[in-house]
Every structure is written in C-alpha cells, then in structure tokens.
Scaffold this active site. Structure first.
Site, PDB file in Angstrom:
ATOM      1  CB  VAL A  70      13.433 -82.133  -4.337  1.00 49.33           C
ATOM      2  CG1 VAL A  70      12.168 -82.777  -3.358  1.00 49.33           C
ATOM      3  CG2 VAL A  70      13.337 -80.534  -4.583  1.00 49.33           C
ATOM      4  CD  GLU A 162       7.342 -81.022   1.141  1.00 53.65           C
ATOM      5  OE1 GLU A 162       7.010 -82.573   0.335  1.00 53.65           O
ATOM      6  OE2 GLU A 162       7.019 -79.814   0.224  1.00 53.65           O
ATOM      7  N   GLY A 302       5.040 -77.724  -2.636  1.00 50.22           N
ATOM      8  CA  GLY A 302       5.651 -78.176  -2.403  1.00 50.22           C
ATOM      9  C   GLY A 302       7.152 -78.443  -3.204  1.00 50.22           C
ATOM     10  CD  GLU A 303       6.861 -80.023  -7.521  1.00 55.08           C
ATOM     11  OE1 GLU A 303       7.244 -79.237  -8.020  1.00 55.08           O
ATOM     12  OE2 GLU A 303       6.079 -80.763  -7.733  1.00 55.08           O
ATOM     13  N   GLY A 304       9.491 -77.722  -3.030  1.00 59.18           N
ATOM     14  CA  GLY A 304      10.700 -76.508  -3.475  1.00 59.18           C
ATOM     15  C   GLY A 304      10.179 -75.398  -4.591  1.00 59.18           C
TER      16      GLY A 304
END
Length: 335
Positions: A70, A162, A302-304
């Site tokens: 990330v 991200e 998000g964050e993966g």
C-alpha cells in the site's frame, strides 16, 4: 530489489518486458480437461489457473508467498478544496495500517498476504496540477523507483493498494488524460464529496487535464499524478520483470496505471483487476483496459482491500487446479 532501467519516463515504451508463457498456460488448460468436473464448469477459476501458469511459467502454479503493498502520498490539488478531509488524515491512516487497525490488515490476515505500507514524503505534497505539473520527471522516476524497490521478487502474487487524501481527484484526472471523455464521467464521491463537491472536482480536473494536453502518456503521469500513483506504476513494472502477476485494487489503483496502458497496453497483461469499485468511473476504466474485475461488492474503500479479497478467489482457483483428482486418479469415467 528491482531497479527500473529508466532514464526518462518515455523509456517505458522500450523496456524489455517478459511475455506470457503459452506452453505453461496450455499445459494448465490441458490439466483442467482431465479434472473430475465438466469442462469449463469452474468458469473464471479455470481461466485464473491458466493465467497464473502462463506468468509463473509452470503448469501447476502455487501461491506460497503473497505480497501486499500500500503506497501513500499527499496531493497539492487539495488546495483547490476537492476533498472534505484534511491531508493529515493520510499520515493518520498510515499509522493505523502500521498498527494493524485498518480493513486491509484484517483482509490480508484472512487472505494470507504479507502487508507493507510505504509512505512517500507525506510532509511534501505534490504541486497543484491546475497551476503546473504535479511532479517533475525526476520526482516521478524517484517514486517509480521506490515502488519497484518495494517488490519482493520471491513473491508469487503482488497485491497493490493506495492511500492519499485527494487521490480520487488525481485518479479521475489520470483516467481522463489517458482515455478522454468528459470530467463528469470520471468523477465520483471519493471519501464523501456531495453534489457540489463532485461538481468542483469535475471542473478542477477538466482545467488540469486541459493545461497538460499534448504531453506523452507517461508525461501525464508526472503532470497529473501523485507519488503513490507513480510508485504503483514502478511496482507493476518491477513485478512484470520478475514474472509476478499483479492484483490491482479498485478505481484509484487502476487509474494509477492508466498512463502505462496508454503508453504501452501490453505492459499490463500480467495484471488483474480485483473488484469493480462503486466509483462510477471504474466500470468504463476497466472496459477501456479490457479487464473484467473479479468481484463486484459495492466497495470503494481503497487500501488494497478488494485486492486482498480477490486473493482468496485466486487461492481457491489454484487449490482446485492443483488439488482436484483427475478422472484417472479417481477412477471416474471421463468424457
């Protein structure tokens, strides 16, 4: 550590990138035809097994090590008021990731992925892309090198995510810069923008993309992107050089590599899109790239997080591919 042989951003077009091993993929497909099931009855799970075989170069690929990265960055475009949250939240969320308190931590634990968070100069936001380039070419190459160096070449799969306040605006700008259309069509709520906020985002994006019209595809990465987007591009290229398949997360992660696709579409052949984000631009972005997301759960975190969930599907695909008995082994009459 993988170094990218790039002196200029446009050198991406000339990189010597490993290709897909068609013999390994065909061997995987042949094995699928011998397993105790009707042909194609496992649908995309069978396709995923062949995809992994082709990129790992073996007929029965395994995932012994999954790496999740990330990348986090801050953006000068926030000065235009495009986000309802302050940029301090980026660093606060990075601390949360490192403390194990975010969704991505839980999902990586369940999926069996080793998570690493890479913060990219959070105290130095990029420039406002409506006033000039967000990054210089040197800054962009440096961020790409950081992303490449973070890739574990011993991994069997790389998950990318991200974090960055304002990066849904950056993602929409990169998508518009790569594929055209109108700004409104690429804009979504991000971290909670209302209708007025989305309208402002669209105006800002259209202004910035118009300012940098005429640049090369990779030039637009520098002009419109952020450090985490550049790092994602670097990680994707490093993974390709090591023949590691990549699981992209949702809209922002997919848009991060839109400049790579625009510069050289085959550079993303080893990438899967994990899930279809609730961000409205993601559907058309995935279609433009010719990639069907694996999951559609209405997520937009998000964050993966979607990539980690999709890893469980990929593990299931390989468990069936490698562990199922053949008709001969099971003593079952095959077709």
């Amino acid at each position: 550590m993988t170094a990218l042989p790039l002196k200029r951003l446009d050198d991406v077009a000339a990189l010597d990138l490993p290709g897909f091993d068609t013999e390994a993929a065909r061997a995987a497909e042949a094995r699928q035809m011998t397993l105790t099931k009707p042909p194609a009855s496992l649908g995309r799970l069978e396709d995923l097994a062949a995809f992994m075989a082709g990129w790992r170069g073996v007929a029965q690929p395994r995932i012994d090590k999954a790496q999740a990265l990330v990348f986090a960055g801050n953006h000068g475009i926030c000065a235009r008021g495009v986000n309802p949250f302050p940029q301090e939240v980026t660093a606060q969320m990075v601390a949360n990731f490192k403390a194990g308190g975010a969704a991505i931590n839980q999902l990586c634990r369940v999926a069996g992925a080793d998570l690493e968070v890479v913060a990219l100069e959070l105290d130095l936001p990029t420039a406002d892309f409506t006033a000039g380039p967000a990054m210089t070419e040197a800054e962009t190459l440096e961020a790409m090198a950081t992303g490449a160096a973070a890739v574990d070449t011993g991994a069997d799969i790389l998950l990318l995510g991200e974090m960055g306040i304002g990066n849904s605006t950056v993602a929409a700008a990169l998508a518009l810069g790569a594929f055209g259309g109108n700004a409104q069509g690429w804009v979504g709520r991000g971290t909670g923008s209302d209708a007025d906020g989305m309208s402002l985002k669209a105006r800002v994006i259209a202004e910035g993309v118009a300012l940098h019209d005429g640049l090369s595809a990779m030039g637009k990465l520098a002009a419109l992107g952020g450090r985490e987007q550049a790092a994602i591009c670097g990680a994707v290229l490093a993974a390709r050089m090591a023949r590691i398949p990549v699981m992209l997360d949702g809209f922002i992660c997919s848009a991060s590599v839109a400049p790579l696709f625009a510069a050289r579409p085959e550079a993303l052949d080893h990438c899967l899109i994990a899930h279809r984000s609730a961000e409205p631009g993601h559907r058309q972005l995935a279609e433009k790239m010719g990639k069907a997301p694996l999951l559609d759960l209405g997520m937009a975190l998000g964050e993966g997080s979607g990539a980690a969930l999709a890893l469980t599907v990929l593990r299931g695909a390989l468990a069936c591919h490698n562990g199922m008995a053949t008709f001969a082994e099971a003593g079952v009459a095959g077709a």
